[in-house]
Design a protein around this motif. Structure first.
Motif, short mmCIF file in Angstrom:
data_model
loop_
_atom_site.label_atom_id
_atom_site.label_comp_id
_atom_site.label_asym_id
_atom_site.label_seq_id
_atom_site.Cartn_x
_atom_site.Cartn_y
_atom_site.Cartn_z
N GLY A 1 0.76 -1.13 0.05
CA GLY A 1 0.01 0.03 -0.01
C GLY A 1 0.73 1.35 -0.17
O GLY A 1 0.44 2.33 -0.92
N VAL A 2 1.82 1.24 0.77
CA VAL A 2 2.71 2.40 0.97
C VAL A 2 3.51 2.75 -0.36
O VAL A 2 3.53 3.69 -0.93
N GLU A 3 3.90 1.41 -1.13
CA GLU A 3 4.66 1.49 -2.31
C GLU A 3 3.76 2.32 -3.47
O GLU A 3 3.91 2.97 -4.37
N THR A 4 2.36 1.68 -3.63
CA THR A 4 1.47 2.10 -4.27
C THR A 4 1.11 3.61 -3.83
O THR A 4 0.89 4.36 -5.06
N MET A 5 1.14 4.05 -3.03
CA MET A 5 0.90 5.46 -2.60
C MET A 5 2.12 6.48 -3.17
O MET A 5 1.79 7.62 -3.62
N VAL A 6 3.31 5.84 -3.03
CA VAL A 6 4.54 6.64 -3.77
C VAL A 6 4.31 6.89 -5.32
O VAL A 6 4.61 7.73 -5.75
N VAL A 7 3.87 5.65 -5.80
CA VAL A 7 3.75 5.79 -7.27
C VAL A 7 2.58 6.65 -7.53
O VAL A 7 2.84 7.58 -8.50
N LEU A 8 1.45 6.70 -6.80
CA LEU A 8 0.47 7.51 -6.87
C LEU A 8 0.96 9.01 -7.02
O LEU A 8 0.47 9.85 -7.68
N ASP A 9 1.77 9.13 -5.81
CA ASP A 9 2.38 10.54 -5.73
C ASP A 9 2.97 11.18 -6.96
O ASP A 9 2.96 12.15 -7.35
#
Length: 213
Positions: A46-54
């Motif tokens: 989830g954190v890695e996905t959030m970084v990509v979304l950012d």
């Protein structure tokens, strides 16, 4: 003899119950370890996905700003074309097609921008280290039966899982907010792109008409 046999049978039953209790405790401990590991992996994803979304959001912001710059340049170009169309520098020649400056019908205005806080790589990565005991409930999750280190570890694992679930909820909420913001931004970019293409085509036609004179 009979009482001795009963005592031996009771001892065997007790030993069997103790053995089974230890087996169940070991299985429960392994289960909490697996659950904690899966929860940590899910949080990391989830954190890695959030970084990509950012990062994706930053790219969309750059595209949006670039379109604004292009439209500003087109405004200056249209002003110069109108100067070219003036007769003796005073008024636009009636035979010239005047360039009019419009606005995209659906593009966002300064007042209509929806501003939300984007989770950054540094901000979301802080959730990675929060899977410890501090995020769980106040009381124990495991009722003490064996009173050994295994039950202590089970309780620690379950507290960690409870804390991770709370962090995953926050990540999911941030993800939903960011996706909604990006959807609005993508729609704005689409409208601005079409509007910019239209303005560019009008300006090109006007320049070609002036050059034919």
């Amino acid at each position: 003899n009979r009482s001795s046999d009963l005592a031996d049978a009771a001892a065997r039953d007790y030993n069997d119950m103790q053995l089974r209790a230890h087996q169940l405790t070991d299985e429960s401990l392994d289960s909490t370890r697996r659950t904690r590991r899966l929860a940590e992996e899910a949080l990391t994803t989830g954190v890695e996905t959030m970084v990509v979304l950012d990062e994706q959001g930053e790219q969309l912001n750059r595209v949006d700003r670039r379109l604004d710059d292009i439209n500003e340049d087109l405004t200056h170009a249209e002003r110069n074309i109108r100067e070219m169309q003036k007769c003796c520098g005073l008024c636009v020649c009636p035979c010239s097609s005047a360039i009019t400056i419009g606005q995209p019908s659906k593009a966002k205005s300064d007042e209509g921008i929806v501003v939300t806080t984007q989770p950054t790589a540094a901000g979301t990565s802080s959730a990675r280290g929060g899977g410890g005991r501090g995020g769980g409930g106040d009381g124990p999750f495991v009722e003490r039966i064996m009173n050994d280190d295994r039950e202590e570890e089970m309780d620690e694992n379950l507290h960690a899982v409870s804390g991770i679930i709370g962090q995953m909820k926050n990540v999911a909420l941030d993800m939903g907010t960011e996706l909604s913001r990006q959807n609005v931004l993508i729609e704005d970019i689409t409208v601005k792109t079409e509007f910019t293409d239209e303005r560019t085509s009008r300006a090109n036609r006007a320049v070609r008409n002036e050059l034919r004179k």
